[in-house]
Scaffold this motif. Sequence first.
Motif, PDB file in Angstrom:
ATOM      1  N   ARG A 148       6.908  54.872 -34.526  1.00 43.18           N
ATOM      2  CA  ARG A 148       6.591  56.262 -34.827  1.00 43.18           C
ATOM      3  C   ARG A 148       6.822  57.111 -33.580  1.00 43.18           C
ATOM      4  O   ARG A 148       6.538  56.663 -32.458  1.00 43.18           O
ATOM      5  N   VAL A 149       7.306  58.336 -33.765  1.00 43.31           N
ATOM      6  CA  VAL A 149       7.621  59.209 -32.634  1.00 43.31           C
ATOM      7  C   VAL A 149       7.068  60.604 -32.881  1.00 43.31           C
ATOM      8  O   VAL A 149       7.312  61.203 -33.933  1.00 43.31           O
ATOM      9  N   VAL A 150       6.336  61.105 -31.888  1.00 37.00           N
ATOM     10  CA  VAL A 150       6.012  62.527 -31.805  1.00 37.00           C
ATOM     11  C   VAL A 150       6.985  63.089 -30.783  1.00 37.00           C
ATOM     12  O   VAL A 150       6.931  62.723 -29.598  1.00 37.00           O
ATOM     13  N   GLY A 151       7.903  63.935 -31.230  1.00 41.84           N
ATOM     14  CA  GLY A 151       8.952  64.444 -30.358  1.00 41.84           C
ATOM     15  C   GLY A 151       8.834  65.937 -30.165  1.00 41.84           C
ATOM     16  O   GLY A 151       8.644  66.679 -31.136  1.00 41.84           O
ATOM     17  N   PHE A 199      -2.642  62.968 -29.667  1.00 38.54           N
ATOM     18  CA  PHE A 199      -3.599  61.862 -29.606  1.00 38.54           C
ATOM     19  C   PHE A 199      -4.650  61.978 -30.697  1.00 38.54           C
ATOM     20  O   PHE A 199      -5.054  60.986 -31.300  1.00 38.54           O
ATOM     21  N   ALA A 200      -5.105  63.198 -30.970  1.00 37.16           N
ATOM     22  CA  ALA A 200      -6.126  63.387 -32.002  1.00 37.16           C
ATOM     23  C   ALA A 200      -5.585  63.045 -33.379  1.00 37.16           C
ATOM     24  O   ALA A 200      -6.292  62.461 -34.216  1.00 37.16           O
ATOM     25  N   THR A 201      -4.326  63.379 -33.624  1.00 37.43           N
ATOM     26  CA  THR A 201      -3.733  63.161 -34.941  1.00 37.43           C
ATOM     27  C   THR A 201      -3.385  61.703 -35.188  1.00 37.43           C
ATOM     28  O   THR A 201      -3.603  61.176 -36.286  1.00 37.43           O
ATOM     29  N   HIS A 202      -2.854  61.043 -34.173  1.00 38.06           N
ATOM     30  CA  HIS A 202      -2.328  59.687 -34.362  1.00 38.06           C
ATOM     31  C   HIS A 202      -3.302  58.601 -33.911  1.00 38.06           C
ATOM     32  O   HIS A 202      -3.049  57.423 -34.157  1.00 38.06           O
ATOM     33  N   ARG A 262       4.851  50.734 -32.537  1.00 38.88           N
ATOM     34  CA  ARG A 262       4.203  51.569 -31.530  1.00 38.88           C
ATOM     35  C   ARG A 262       4.354  53.039 -31.901  1.00 38.88           C
ATOM     36  O   ARG A 262       5.250  53.425 -32.654  1.00 38.88           O
ATOM     37  N   THR A 263       3.511  53.849 -31.282  1.00 39.28           N
ATOM     38  CA  THR A 263       3.625  55.299 -31.404  1.00 39.28           C
ATOM     39  C   THR A 263       3.992  55.866 -30.044  1.00 39.28           C
ATOM     40  O   THR A 263       3.351  55.543 -29.033  1.00 39.28           O
ATOM     41  N   TRP A 264       5.017  56.699 -30.028  1.00 37.98           N
ATOM     42  CA  TRP A 264       5.560  57.257 -28.792  1.00 37.98           C
ATOM     43  C   TRP A 264       5.447  58.779 -28.807  1.00 37.98           C
ATOM     44  O   TRP A 264       5.630  59.411 -29.856  1.00 37.98           O
ATOM     45  N   LEU A 265       5.184  59.353 -27.650  1.00 40.14           N
ATOM     46  CA  LEU A 265       5.268  60.800 -27.445  1.00 40.14           C
ATOM     47  C   LEU A 265       6.398  61.041 -26.461  1.00 40.14           C
ATOM     48  O   LEU A 265       6.361  60.541 -25.330  1.00 40.14           O
ATOM     49  N   ILE A 266       7.413  61.787 -26.891  1.00 41.38           N
ATOM     50  CA  ILE A 266       8.620  61.980 -26.082  1.00 41.38           C
ATOM     51  C   ILE A 266       8.939  63.467 -26.013  1.00 41.38           C
ATOM     52  O   ILE A 266       9.019  64.140 -27.052  1.00 41.38           O
ATOM     53  N   THR A 267       9.156  63.984 -24.816  1.00 44.33           N
ATOM     54  CA  THR A 267       9.553  65.383 -24.677  1.00 44.33           C
ATOM     55  C   THR A 267      11.078  65.506 -24.677  1.00 44.33           C
ATOM     56  O   THR A 267      11.785  64.623 -24.185  1.00 44.33           O
TER      57      THR A 267
END
Length: 280
Positions: free
Chosen positions: A29-32, A72-75, A4-9
């Motif tokens: 995968r993580v966008v942090g 979202f656009a990148t991944h 999965r791909t996650w976006l975490i602040t």
Amino acid sequence: MAARTWLITGVNSGFGREITEQLLARGDRVVGTVRDTARVQDLTDKHPDAFHAEILDVTDTPAIHTVVDHAFATHGRIDVVVSNAGYGLFGAAEELTDAQIDHIIATNLTGSIQLIRSALPHLRAQGGGRIIQISSHGGQVALPGNSLYHATKWGIEGFAESVAQEVAGFGIGVTIVEPGGARTEFRYGSAQVAELMDVYDDTPAHAFRAMLDPAGGLAPGDPARMAARIIASVETEPAPLRIVLGTQALDATLRTLRTRIENFETQCDLAASTDYPPGE
């Protein structure tokens, strides 16, 4: 299980960091987001293809929109959005400055609201996903000396519970996580304390000082175990609306809710007395 791909602040410390490390270790995968990428350079070096750091101050609403749109656009697809960034502020209500009040609301409440709002159009467009809002058992239980923290957590819980009902039909699940005390920087590093007034010494408003002192005993919650349960919640369908982590948190929540229900049940006649009589 597919990655999965996650976006975490707020992945530089606390639950955000622990969740990110566990996800990367298992192949997700993580966008942090962080305010200083140097704090997560080790993750970037170790997982150059799976971890992507984005600079974000969640009090900056336009920046939230930019970061979310770019992610979202990148991944192509973000499966899980974790609204984690936040901090604690301790002190009696009148000890807090206007600036402290404005900042914690902007961070814990408005920042979380805007993150979720920014993600919703993308989640709808991709046909679903999961939102995880990190709250606290302090989103159900209020203690003295923590009024503004409770205000932000009670507020974000109401927002998230309403949004969960709005978007369920689009395949978007929402989970509110209510951890109890844990051995993270939240309690033993990042917590902010007001300029205390002597008049509140030896009152319940300053009882928090013992909690923040590690010499008085460490919090019972294991951040690694809590992070694992948060990650595992994504496998549950439908999404659980709330998960409580820690026996102390659950015990305190149950006591509070039982007392609240008992108090409401004594008001049946009072409530009925304010309605129009039947037939009118």
